[in-house]
Write a protein that holds these residues in place. Structure first.
Motif, PDB file in Angstrom:
ATOM      1  N   ARG A  83      93.990  49.665  44.062  1.00  0.00           N
ATOM      2  CA  ARG A  83      93.724  51.114  44.210  1.00  0.00           C
ATOM      3  C   ARG A  83      93.588  51.799  42.285  1.00  0.00           C
ATOM      4  N   LEU A  84      94.440  51.987  42.258  1.00  0.00           N
ATOM      5  CA  LEU A  84      94.894  52.553  40.842  1.00  0.00           C
ATOM      6  C   LEU A  84      93.781  52.506  39.547  1.00  0.00           C
ATOM      7  N   VAL A  85      93.956  50.906  39.753  1.00  0.00           N
ATOM      8  CA  VAL A  85      92.309  50.670  39.394  1.00  0.00           C
ATOM      9  C   VAL A  85      90.776  51.074  39.399  1.00  0.00           C
ATOM     10  N   LEU A  86      91.090  50.806  40.928  1.00  0.00           N
ATOM     11  CA  LEU A  86      89.963  51.110  41.403  1.00  0.00           C
ATOM     12  C   LEU A  86      89.237  53.168  40.883  1.00  0.00           C
ATOM     13  N   VAL A  87      90.092  53.641  40.925  1.00  0.00           N
ATOM     14  CA  VAL A  87      89.691  54.901  40.385  1.00  0.00           C
ATOM     15  C   VAL A  87      88.547  54.916  39.165  1.00  0.00           C
ATOM     16  N   PRO A  88      88.779  55.040  38.259  1.00  0.00           N
ATOM     17  CA  PRO A  88      87.603  55.172  36.774  1.00  0.00           C
ATOM     18  C   PRO A  88      86.705  53.902  37.579  1.00  0.00           C
ATOM     19  N   GLY A  89      86.637  52.818  38.036  1.00  0.00           N
ATOM     20  CA  GLY A  89      85.377  52.282  38.334  1.00  0.00           C
ATOM     21  C   GLY A  89      84.978  52.721  39.206  1.00  0.00           C
ATOM     22  N   PHE A  90      85.348  53.689  40.328  1.00  0.00           N
ATOM     23  CA  PHE A  90      84.589  54.538  41.722  1.00  0.00           C
ATOM     24  C   PHE A  90      83.812  55.563  41.034  1.00  0.00           C
ATOM     25  N   ALA A 139     104.118  54.825  43.330  1.00  0.00           N
ATOM     26  CA  ALA A 139     103.307  54.251  43.722  1.00  0.00           C
ATOM     27  C   ALA A 139     102.328  54.419  44.236  1.00  0.00           C
ATOM     28  N   ASP A 140     102.308  54.385  45.406  1.00  0.00           N
ATOM     29  CA  ASP A 140     101.157  54.704  46.966  1.00  0.00           C
ATOM     30  C   ASP A 140     100.971  55.695  46.613  1.00  0.00           C
ATOM     31  N   PRO A 141     101.713  56.796  47.146  1.00  0.00           N
ATOM     32  CA  PRO A 141     100.882  58.240  47.151  1.00  0.00           C
ATOM     33  C   PRO A 141     100.628  59.181  46.212  1.00  0.00           C
ATOM     34  N   ILE A 142     100.214  57.884  44.777  1.00  0.00           N
ATOM     35  CA  ILE A 142      99.994  58.431  43.435  1.00  0.00           C
ATOM     36  C   ILE A 142      97.858  57.656  44.049  1.00  0.00           C
ATOM     37  N   ALA A 143      98.494  56.698  44.385  1.00  0.00           N
ATOM     38  CA  ALA A 143      96.924  56.289  44.225  1.00  0.00           C
ATOM     39  C   ALA A 143      96.106  56.858  45.626  1.00  0.00           C
ATOM     40  N   ASP A 144      97.042  57.101  46.603  1.00  0.00           N
ATOM     41  CA  ASP A 144      96.468  57.634  47.413  1.00  0.00           C
ATOM     42  C   ASP A 144      95.658  58.958  46.789  1.00  0.00           C
ATOM     43  N   LYS A 145      96.320  59.563  46.220  1.00  0.00           N
ATOM     44  CA  LYS A 145      95.632  61.183  45.865  1.00  0.00           C
ATOM     45  C   LYS A 145      94.735  60.964  44.830  1.00  0.00           C
ATOM     46  N   ALA A 146      94.763  59.987  44.094  1.00  0.00           N
ATOM     47  CA  ALA A 146      93.820  59.948  43.349  1.00  0.00           C
ATOM     48  C   ALA A 146      92.772  59.724  44.061  1.00  0.00           C
ATOM     49  N   ILE A 147      92.887  58.569  44.569  1.00  0.00           N
ATOM     50  CA  ILE A 147      90.908  57.842  44.934  1.00  0.00           C
ATOM     51  C   ILE A 147      90.450  58.812  45.815  1.00  0.00           C
ATOM     52  N   MET A 148      91.012  59.127  46.572  1.00  0.00           N
ATOM     53  CA  MET A 148      90.402  60.355  47.245  1.00  0.00           C
ATOM     54  C   MET A 148      90.102  61.843  46.299  1.00  0.00           C
ATOM     55  N   GLY A 149      91.081  62.343  45.730  1.00  0.00           N
ATOM     56  CA  GLY A 149      90.789  63.942  44.690  1.00  0.00           C
ATOM     57  C   GLY A 149      89.717  62.999  43.718  1.00  0.00           C
ATOM     58  N   ALA A 150      89.022  62.068  43.049  1.00  0.00           N
ATOM     59  CA  ALA A 150      88.434  61.759  42.618  1.00  0.00           C
ATOM     60  C   ALA A 150      87.128  62.196  42.988  1.00  0.00           C
ATOM     61  N   ALA A 151      86.881  61.440  44.776  1.00  0.00           N
ATOM     62  CA  ALA A 151      85.990  60.954  44.978  1.00  0.00           C
ATOM     63  C   ALA A 151      84.969  62.829  45.571  1.00  0.00           C
ATOM     64  N   LEU A 152      86.270  63.695  45.925  1.00  0.00           N
ATOM     65  CA  LEU A 152      86.008  65.100  46.048  1.00  0.00           C
ATOM     66  C   LEU A 152      85.546  65.645  45.188  1.00  0.00           C
ATOM     67  N   ILE A 153      86.093  65.533  44.082  1.00  0.00           N
ATOM     68  CA  ILE A 153      85.901  66.117  42.539  1.00  0.00           C
ATOM     69  C   ILE A 153      84.902  65.631  42.398  1.00  0.00           C
ATOM     70  N   CYS A 154      84.442  64.513  42.501  1.00  0.00           N
ATOM     71  CA  CYS A 154      82.545  63.934  42.338  1.00  0.00           C
ATOM     72  C   CYS A 154      82.678  64.726  42.798  1.00  0.00           C
ATOM     73  N   LEU A 155      82.157  64.592  44.386  1.00  0.00           N
ATOM     74  CA  LEU A 155      80.980  65.051  45.029  1.00  0.00           C
ATOM     75  C   LEU A 155      80.636  67.050  44.880  1.00  0.00           C
ATOM     76  N   SER A 156      81.841  67.725  44.572  1.00  0.00           N
ATOM     77  CA  SER A 156      81.664  69.059  44.332  1.00  0.00           C
ATOM     78  C   SER A 156      80.622  68.567  43.355  1.00  0.00           C
ATOM     79  N   VAL A 157      81.555  68.449  42.012  1.00  0.00           N
ATOM     80  CA  VAL A 157      80.602  68.105  41.023  1.00  0.00           C
ATOM     81  C   VAL A 157      78.574  68.384  40.269  1.00  0.00           C
TER      82      VAL A 157
END
Length: 263
Positions: A83-90, A139-157
């Motif tokens: 999940r952590l690796v998927l964040v920059p890819g997403f 790492a688990d809560p960090i990965a959860d917040k990272a993927i969700m936060g990345a998606a929300l910020i991208c959508l708002s941008v």
């Protein structure tokens, strides 16, 4: 007459007399052999099975630490790392070609979906098969917040989602996480059914916004996101209430224990 020959009787008594003068052999001390110096017995094993009065052999602590470190590489933690690796890819897929290409958005949705699915499995696997580690707890809560936060910020941008929605959701997630750390000395706030429903609704809503939907599906995703925002606020307030109650109980228990100790 007893029917026992005299020679046998005398032999028995002689044998008893001979054996009575010989001390019983102990299993730890070998019998003396003529011409060979006796060997001193080694130190008795300690309570943990190690020789030397319980002191572990040299390098045992290093080996134990290596085993514990190797346990980090289990299936639950590997899913968290994925999940952590998927964040920059997403993020790269989401913003590719200006962020409005339906094909790239579909690939971004696939990465987001994989991250959400692995989030459902890694925690279950860790608890079911006793794979809980300190790395996973962090790492688990960090990965959860990272993927969700990345998606929300991208959508708002990209202008697909109002910034206030992103701020409310991310503010709640970060605030609750911080609050958990502040009250952990008094106890752990368990995950509620409302919190799990909130996570599921957020995932579905964000996933629908990641896809380039039109028509009635675009209208449906608006209402799903509205439900996610409501659940986010309601469950956040409930966690705050639980934290306050837990803190009060912890302070009262410590005060009672201190008074009992003084008495």
């Amino acid at each position: 007459m007893t029917g026992v020959p005299a020679s046998a009787a005398n032999g028995s008594s002689g044998a008893q007399g001979a054996t009575s003068d010989v001390p019983p052999a102990t299993p730890d001390v070998p019998a003396a052999v003529p011409g060979v110096p006796p060997v001193a017995p080694g130190p008795a094993p300690g309570p943990d099975g190690c020789h030397g009065g319980g002191k572990p052999p040299r390098g045992a602590k290093i080996a134990a630490a290596a085993v514990n470190q190797a346990s980090v590489w289990n299936i639950a933690n590997l899913l968290t790392m994925l999940r952590l690796v998927l964040v920059p890819g997403f993020v790269a897929l989401m913003l590719a070609d200006g962020g409005y290409d339906p094909a790239w958005r579909a690939f971004a949705w696939a990465a987001f979906a994989v991250a959400m699915i692995t989030d459902l499995f890694d925690g279950h696997l860790a608890r079911a098969y006793d794979l809980v580690t300190d790395f996973g707890k962090i790492a688990d809560p960090i990965a959860d917040k990272a993927i969700m936060g990345a998606a929300l910020i991208c959508l708002s941008v990209l202008g697909d989602l109002p910034w206030w929605v992103t701020i409310v959701i991310l503010g709640r997630e970060l605030g609750i996480t911080l609050m958990r750390f502040l009250v952990i000395r008094y106890g752990v706030i368990p995950a509620s059914r409302g919190g799990k429903l909130k996570t599921l609704t957020q995932g579905v809503a964000v996933g629908m916004y990641v896809l380039a939907l039109t028509g009635w599906l675009a209208t449906l995703r608006f209402w799903v996101m509205a439900a996610a925002v409501v659940l986010t606020v309601v469950t956040g307030l409930d966690y705050v209430r639980q934290a306050i109650v837990l803190r009060r109980q912890g302070i009262a228990e410590r005060k009672a224990a201190a008074e009992e100790t003084e008495a």
